[in-house]
Scaffold this motif. Sequence first.
Motif, PDB file in Angstrom:
ATOM      1  N   ALA A  31      29.635  39.100  30.522  1.00 36.44           N
ATOM      2  CA  ALA A  31      28.587  40.008  30.848  1.00 36.44           C
ATOM      3  C   ALA A  31      29.262  41.269  30.212  1.00 36.44           C
ATOM      4  O   ALA A  31      30.686  41.214  30.144  1.00 36.44           O
ATOM      5  N   LEU A  32      28.365  42.326  29.944  1.00 38.45           N
ATOM      6  CA  LEU A  32      28.874  43.672  29.686  1.00 38.45           C
ATOM      7  C   LEU A  32      28.033  44.771  30.535  1.00 38.45           C
ATOM      8  O   LEU A  32      26.751  44.638  30.448  1.00 38.45           O
ATOM      9  N   LEU A  33      28.841  45.559  31.082  1.00 39.21           N
ATOM     10  CA  LEU A  33      28.209  46.677  31.946  1.00 39.21           C
ATOM     11  C   LEU A  33      28.666  47.807  31.477  1.00 39.21           C
ATOM     12  O   LEU A  33      29.973  48.148  31.364  1.00 39.21           O
ATOM     13  N   VAL A  34      27.712  48.987  31.214  1.00 34.99           N
ATOM     14  CA  VAL A  34      28.130  50.139  31.088  1.00 34.99           C
ATOM     15  C   VAL A  34      27.387  50.949  32.048  1.00 34.99           C
ATOM     16  O   VAL A  34      26.136  50.910  32.003  1.00 34.99           O
ATOM     17  N   GLY A  35      27.969  52.132  32.699  1.00 34.58           N
ATOM     18  CA  GLY A  35      27.390  52.915  33.494  1.00 34.58           C
ATOM     19  C   GLY A  35      28.420  53.338  34.587  1.00 34.58           C
ATOM     20  O   GLY A  35      29.498  52.865  34.566  1.00 34.58           O
ATOM     21  N   PRO A  36      27.847  54.005  35.725  1.00 32.44           N
ATOM     22  CA  PRO A  36      28.702  54.217  36.662  1.00 32.44           C
ATOM     23  C   PRO A  36      28.951  53.204  37.714  1.00 32.44           C
ATOM     24  O   PRO A  36      28.289  52.346  37.866  1.00 32.44           O
ATOM     25  N   HIS A  37      30.338  53.157  38.075  1.00 32.24           N
ATOM     26  CA  HIS A  37      30.798  52.152  39.014  1.00 32.24           C
ATOM     27  C   HIS A  37      30.819  50.866  38.645  1.00 32.24           C
ATOM     28  O   HIS A  37      31.048  49.858  39.290  1.00 32.24           O
ATOM     29  N   VAL A  38      30.552  50.524  37.260  1.00 34.72           N
ATOM     30  CA  VAL A  38      30.566  49.181  36.792  1.00 34.72           C
ATOM     31  C   VAL A  38      31.803  48.613  36.799  1.00 34.72           C
ATOM     32  O   VAL A  38      32.103  47.300  36.955  1.00 34.72           O
ATOM     33  N   THR A  39      32.801  49.204  37.046  1.00 35.22           N
ATOM     34  CA  THR A  39      34.298  48.548  36.890  1.00 35.22           C
ATOM     35  C   THR A  39      34.462  48.040  38.527  1.00 35.22           C
ATOM     36  O   THR A  39      35.515  46.998  38.746  1.00 35.22           O
ATOM     37  N   ASP A  40      33.664  48.348  39.535  1.00 35.90           N
ATOM     38  CA  ASP A  40      33.728  47.874  40.675  1.00 35.90           C
ATOM     39  C   ASP A  40      32.608  46.685  40.633  1.00 35.90           C
ATOM     40  O   ASP A  40      32.776  45.633  41.390  1.00 35.90           O
ATOM     41  N   MET A  41      31.441  46.834  39.932  1.00 35.62           N
ATOM     42  CA  MET A  41      30.510  45.824  39.959  1.00 35.62           C
ATOM     43  C   MET A  41      30.748  44.509  39.299  1.00 35.62           C
ATOM     44  O   MET A  41      30.429  43.481  39.368  1.00 35.62           O
ATOM     45  N   ILE A  42      31.753  44.646  38.231  1.00 33.06           N
ATOM     46  CA  ILE A  42      32.269  43.565  37.368  1.00 33.06           C
ATOM     47  C   ILE A  42      32.654  42.105  38.193  1.00 33.06           C
ATOM     48  O   ILE A  42      32.181  41.115  37.592  1.00 33.06           O
ATOM     49  N   SER A  43      33.091  42.585  39.324  1.00 33.85           N
ATOM     50  CA  SER A  43      33.824  41.561  39.976  1.00 33.85           C
ATOM     51  C   SER A  43      32.622  40.528  40.499  1.00 33.85           C
ATOM     52  O   SER A  43      32.938  39.136  40.864  1.00 33.85           O
ATOM     53  N   GLN A  44      31.556  40.985  40.734  1.00 37.50           N
ATOM     54  CA  GLN A  44      30.454  40.112  41.189  1.00 37.50           C
ATOM     55  C   GLN A  44      30.008  39.289  39.847  1.00 37.50           C
ATOM     56  O   GLN A  44      29.834  37.799  40.442  1.00 37.50           O
ATOM     57  N   ILE A  45      30.042  39.523  38.628  1.00 33.17           N
ATOM     58  CA  ILE A  45      29.902  38.472  37.589  1.00 33.17           C
ATOM     59  C   ILE A  45      30.924  37.611  37.657  1.00 33.17           C
ATOM     60  O   ILE A  45      30.740  36.418  37.569  1.00 33.17           O
ATOM     61  N   SER A  46      32.363  38.169  37.767  1.00 38.27           N
ATOM     62  CA  SER A  46      33.288  37.071  37.889  1.00 38.27           C
ATOM     63  C   SER A  46      33.291  36.190  38.896  1.00 38.27           C
ATOM     64  O   SER A  46      33.928  35.016  38.659  1.00 38.27           O
ATOM     65  N   SER A  47      32.790  36.483  39.764  1.00 35.21           N
ATOM     66  CA  SER A  47      32.650  35.223  41.182  1.00 35.21           C
ATOM     67  C   SER A  47      31.662  34.223  40.638  1.00 35.21           C
ATOM     68  O   SER A  47      32.257  33.010  40.956  1.00 35.21           O
TER      69      SER A  47
END
Length: 459
Positions: A404-420
Motif C-alpha cells: 500500500a501507498l498512503l500520502v496525506g496527513p497522519h498516514v505514518t500512523d495509519m500505515i500500521s493498519q495495512i501492516s496488520s
Amino acid sequence: MKTYDIVVIGGGPGGYVAAIRASKEGKKVALVEQGHLGGTCLNRGCIPSKALLKHAEVIHTIRDASKYGVEVGDMTFSLSKMMDRKNQVINTLRGGIQALLRGGKIDLYEGKGSVQPDKTVKVIGEKEETIQGTSIIVATGSFPTIPPIEGLDKISYLTSDDVFDITEIPESIAIIGGGVIGVEFASIFESLGTNVTIVEMADRIVPSEDPAASQLLTKTLRKNKITILTSTKVTAFKEEADKKIVVIQDEMGANKELAVSAVLVAIGRSPNHSATEALTLQKDGKFIKVNEKLETSQSGIYAIGDVIGNWQLAHVASAEGMVAAQNAAGLNKIMDYRIVPRCIYTSPEIASVGLTEAQAKEQGYQVKTATYQLAVNGKALASDHREGFVKIIADKEYGEILGALLVGPHVTDMISQISSYMQLEGTVEEMAELIFPHPTISETLMEAANDWLGKGIHS
C-alpha cells in the motif's frame, strides 16, 4: 576480565533493543557505546528531525491562520528556543534508555568497542578494558556518505549529523540529495524562511517510492517555493566571498552555478565498521553479510542495523536487534523483511509498506490496484488537507493485500493498519467490511478497499 553471555556494541535503536531483549531471555549482557545512547535515530536523525518538523508545522499553521478566520500579527521565532526544545526531547529519551538498561541489569561500557578474533571486546574510553562475550552483536550504525566531488573538501558544509547544531538560519541552502533525508530538511529550512534548492541526480525526488507519491510531494514542495532540480549532477564546489558555489550539470549537459549561503550533503549513509576491523567478515558490497538469523560469517557474531544495509530504518534495526538477541540466546528466529513500513515525514506525509505495484508485477502476481483521493474525504476537507491519496496493491485472484501507498496527513500512523492486514494475510474484502470511524482520514482505507472490489460508495 569480565565475561558475558552477550556483548552488544552500539547503543542505537538496534543495539539497546538487542541488549534489553537478551536480558529478558535471562542472559548476562554488556552494552558498549562510544557516544550518546540512542544512536543516529535519537541524536542525529529520527527524533530531532521530527521535533523540528513539528516547528515547521506550527509555522505553516500560523502563516495560514487567516484561512480559518484567525488573524495574527507579525510572526517571529527563535532558533535557539527551537533547538532547546529539540534537545529537551532528546535528553528525555536518552534518560529513558538509561533507566531501561538499569532495569535490565545491563552493564554499560562507555567507549569505542573493538571485537577481537577470540571474541574478546576491547573497550577504549576513559580507560582501556577488555571484556569477553560468548556471543557478540555488532550494531555500530552508519555515518553520512560524503561524495568525492571536486572542491567539497575545500568548503564548509553541513551533513545530517551536524545540521541540528546550527546557530544561525541560512539565507539560502543547496541540499545535495532528494531522498528521504533531503526532502525532510528542505521542509524544515523552508519553514524558517530559507531559500531552498534540492539537487537530485535521479529523475525525481524520493526515487525509492512510487512515482505518484514523488509527483505529489514535488508539487507541494514547489508550491512552498522550494526549487527542485532533478536529473542534475553536482560536478564541483567552490567558495567565493561569503557564498558557496555549487557547480551543476543538467540532463542536457549544460553547466550552471548556484550561489548559496550553506550546503547540506544528504545523499545517504555508509556503514560504520570500526568495531570489526580486526575481523575478516564476509561482506555484501560495503555492508556486513549476514544470514537469515543475522549471524555473520563468523559463528557467534551477529550484526544488525545500518551496518548490514537492507532497510536503513530505526524500526528495522530494532526488529533485527530482537531477532539477533534471541538467536544469540539460543533460540531459532528468522528475520522477515516482507512487511516493513517506510515513512517520510514531510507535508504531506508519505507512508508505504510491502510491494510497490511494479515490484508485485515483477514477482509474477496478477496485480489489481485501487486509488482513493483524499479530496473527497470529509475529515481531509474539514482540516484542509485534501492533497493526498490511498493506493492499495493486491493479488487479483484472491484479494490478498501485497502493499500500500498512503500520502496525506497522519498516514505514518495509519500505515500500521495495512501492516496488520498483511501480517495476518488479510484480504481487500475483509478490509472493506471493517467499520471505520467517521469522519477520519483512516476511513479512506475502507473506501479504497471497496473501490478495489468495484463497489465504492464515495468515489
